[in-house]
Design an enzyme around this catalytic site. Structure first.
Site, short mmCIF file in Angstrom:
data_model
loop_
_atom_site.label_atom_id
_atom_site.label_comp_id
_atom_site.label_asym_id
_atom_site.label_seq_id
_atom_site.Cartn_x
_atom_site.Cartn_y
_atom_site.Cartn_z
N ARG A 224 0.84 -1.19 0.00
CA ARG A 224 0.00 0.00 0.00
C ARG A 224 0.88 1.24 0.00
O ARG A 224 1.94 1.25 0.62
CB ARG A 224 -0.90 0.03 1.24
CG ARG A 224 -2.07 -0.93 1.22
CD ARG A 224 -3.14 -0.52 0.22
NE ARG A 224 -4.26 -1.48 0.20
CZ ARG A 224 -4.40 -2.44 -0.70
NH1 ARG A 224 -3.52 -2.59 -1.67
NH2 ARG A 224 -5.45 -3.25 -0.64
N HIS A 272 0.02 0.21 -10.03
CA HIS A 272 -0.75 -0.76 -9.22
C HIS A 272 -1.13 -2.00 -10.04
O HIS A 272 -2.32 -2.32 -10.22
CB HIS A 272 -2.01 -0.09 -8.63
CG HIS A 272 -2.50 -0.79 -7.39
ND1 HIS A 272 -3.07 -0.15 -6.32
CD2 HIS A 272 -2.49 -2.10 -7.05
CE1 HIS A 272 -3.40 -1.03 -5.38
NE2 HIS A 272 -3.07 -2.22 -5.81
#
Lengths: 309, 309
Positions: A224, A272
Site C-alpha cells: 500500500r 498498481h
C-alpha cells in the site's frame, strides 16, 4: 442467498456474469439495484461507497473482492459486528511474487542501470553478484509474502521473511516482531513490502527502516502507498543509502503527475499492477465462500478487526 | 605443462593469479612473454591476435576462455589439427538463464510498457497472461540453452527448445532440425537465442524467422550479434510483427552510438552482460581441463570443427 455486488472496477459486469454463471442458485444483485436492502444477506464489495450498507439490516457477511481490507476498515460506514472476509487468490499471490522476482532480478543484475544507460546511449558493463549472495527480506509472511519468499528462494536468492509474530519455521527463516526487525533489515539487500496496511505498519518504509538496511539496498513496495514515507525514501535514495526502489502503490492513486517519484532516476513507478486479480480463480474462491456461508460452514480468511487484517 | 595465457580482457592479471594459485604445478606464461614458443603445450586464450600461435610447433590443445568459439573458428591463424576446447561454466550458464528469465518477465508482465510509461508520466494498467499461457522457445539446447529452458520452466513458462538434431526427450520438448523450425517458431511468443554462431545459424533472427513467430512476439538475443539481421528486426518491430526485443550482443561491439537500436522504443540494449564469466568456477574448470590433458585423460567439450562448435 441474496448478494449485493459492487466494485469500483470498470469491468464489474464481466465479474457479475462470471459469478452468475458459476453459481446460478445464488441471487447476485448489482448495487444500487438491490431491491429492498433489508433482504441482502451478503455484500460482495471492493471500495464500497459510504451509502452502500444503508438499510442492510439483515447483512451477515461482507466478502471483499481483494486481499487488502484497509480501505474498508478505515471507512466510517463499516457495519458493526458483521464479519468481513478477505479474498485469497493463489493466482494473484503468484503475480505479486513475480513482481518481487522481477524487482530482485532488475536490481541484482543491474538492469536499472542498463535501462538508464540505454536512454543515454552508454555502453558500460557492471559486475554483479549471483542470487545466493543476494539477501532478500520479505516484509509479511502471509499467503502473499510466503508465495513471494518461496519463488525468490526457488530462484536461488537468500530469503528471509518478517512477520508480526513467530510462526512454524519452514524452509524460509522468519524474523518476528519489532524486536527482530533491526536484525532482519540489517541482512536485507533487497527489501520487499507485502504487508497488510494497519496502524502498526503505516509508514514502515521510513527513515528508521532505511537506515537499518545495508548501504545501497533496494526497496520494492507492492503493498500500500501508505506504507511509504515518500520524503524519507527520496532522502535515502539521494544520500545513497538506498540504490533504488520499485513502487507499485501510492497514496493517493493514480500517482500525481507532479510527484518526484515518476522522474527520479532510481525509482521505477508501476500503476498498481503487481497483483491484478484473476477473474476465474477469484470467482471460484468467492463462490466457495458464499456456498460455505449458505450451508453454515465456516467462511475462510475472516478479518480480525482488532489487528486490522 | 607449459601454458601460454592470453586474454583481451582488462583483468587478465587477476585471472592469471587465480590460475597460478589453483594449479601451482602448471607453468602459466603471460603471452607474449612465453619464452621459446616451441615449448608451449597449451594455449589458453580469448580472442587471440593473429601472431599468437606463431612458432608454437608443439601446441597440442587450445583451451578457449569462453563458451563461444566462433571468433577463433573464423580466424585465419587457427592452428590446423590442434583440438580446441570450449569453456563450460555452470555459473555463466545460470547467468545467461537469468537474463532470459528477466526478458520473459519483462515482456509478459508488460514491464517494457511500464518503463516507457514512467518516462512519459503515464498511469495506465495493462492486463497480462500468466506463465503457463506464455510459450517460450529457446533456440539452442546445449548446456546454456537447457539451463535457460529449465529455469524458465521452473518459473511456470511453457517452454520448448530447438536443436540441430534430435536428442533424448527430457522434461522439455525439443524440436529438431530445419524441418521442425517453423512449428517451433509458430508456438514461441518469446524467442530466446542461445545458439552457437556457425554458418548455419548466422542471421537466423531474420525476416523468415520473425514472420513465422506469432504476431506480437518478443525476441531475446544473448548469443552473438551476427545471429541478427538488424534491418529485418527493425522492420518486424515497426510492422508490429514483433512487440519487442532485448539484445545483449552486436556486430561489432560496442554497439555504435548512431545505431537505431539504442533509441528504438521497443528495444532494450544491454552491453554484452548476459553471461559474464565467473572467475572462481571458470578457473576451476580450466584447471581441471589442464590436469586432464596433463594426465592423458580426455579433455571435455572439444569443438567439432566441421559443425563449428
Amino acid at each position: 442467498l441474496n448478494v449485493a455486488f459492487h466494485t469500483a472496477w470498470t469491468n464489474g459486469e464481466v465479474w457479475l456474469a462470471a459469478l452468475r454463471a458459476a453459481a446460478p442458485e445464488i441471487e447476485f444483485r448489482h448495487w444500487p439495484d438491490v431491491g429492498d436492502p433489508a433482504t441482502v444477506d451478503v455484500a460482495l464489495v471492493w471500495n464500497p461507497p459510504r451509502e452502500l450498507f444503508g438499510g442492510m439490516s439483515r447483512l451477515k457477511l461482507v466478502q471483499v473482492l481483494g486481499a487488502g481490507v484497509d480501505a474498508l476498515m478505515r471507512s466510517e460506514v463499516l457495519p458493526a459486528g458483521v464479519p468481513i472476509a478477505r479474498l485469497v487468490d493463489p493466482v494473484m499471490s503468484q503475480r505479486m511474487a513475480e513482481y518481487a522476482l522481477y524487482g530482485a532480478l532488475r536490481f541484482h543484475r543491474q538492469f536499472d542501470r542498463y535501462e538508464a544507460q540505454r536512454q543515454a546511449t552508454v555502453w558500460q558493463r557492471h559486475d554483479h553478484l549471483d542470487p545466493p549472495d543476494v539477501s532478500v527480506g520479505v516484509l509479511g509472511a502471509g499467503e502473499i509474502g510466503m508465495t513471494a519468499a518461496r519463488l525468490l528462494q526457488s530462484n536461488g536468492y537468500d530469503v528471509a521473511c518478517w512477520a508480526r509474530s513467530v510462526r512454524d519455521p519452514g524452509p524460509i527463516s522468519v524474523f518476528a516482531g519489532r524486536e527482530q526487525l533491526p536484525a532482519f533489515l540489517a541482512r536485507s539487500r533487497v527489501l520487499v513490502c507485502l504487508l497488510p496496511l494497519t496502524a502498526e505498519t503505516r509508514g514502515i518504509l521510513g527513515r528508521e527502516t532505511f537506515a537499518a538496511l545495508p548501504r545501497g539496498a533496494f526497496v520494492i513496495n507492492a503493498a500500500r502507498g501508505e506504507h511509504v514515507d515518500v520524503p524519507a525514501l527520496l532522502e535515502a535514495l539521494d544520500a545513497g543509502q538506498l540504490d533504488g526502489a520499485m513502487l507499485d502503490v501510492f497514496a493517493p492513486e493514480p500517482l500525481a503527475a507532479e510527484s518526484p517519484l515518476w522522474r527520479h532516476p532510481k525509482v521505477l513507478v508501476t500503476p498498481h499492477v503487481a497483483g491484478i486479480s484473476h477473474l476465474a480463480t477469484s470467482v471460484e474462491y468467492v463462490v466457495d465462500q458464499l456456498r460455505r456461508f449458505g450451508s453454515g460452514e465456516a467462511v475462510r480468511n475472516i478479518v480480525e478487526r482488532e489487528r486490522g487484517y
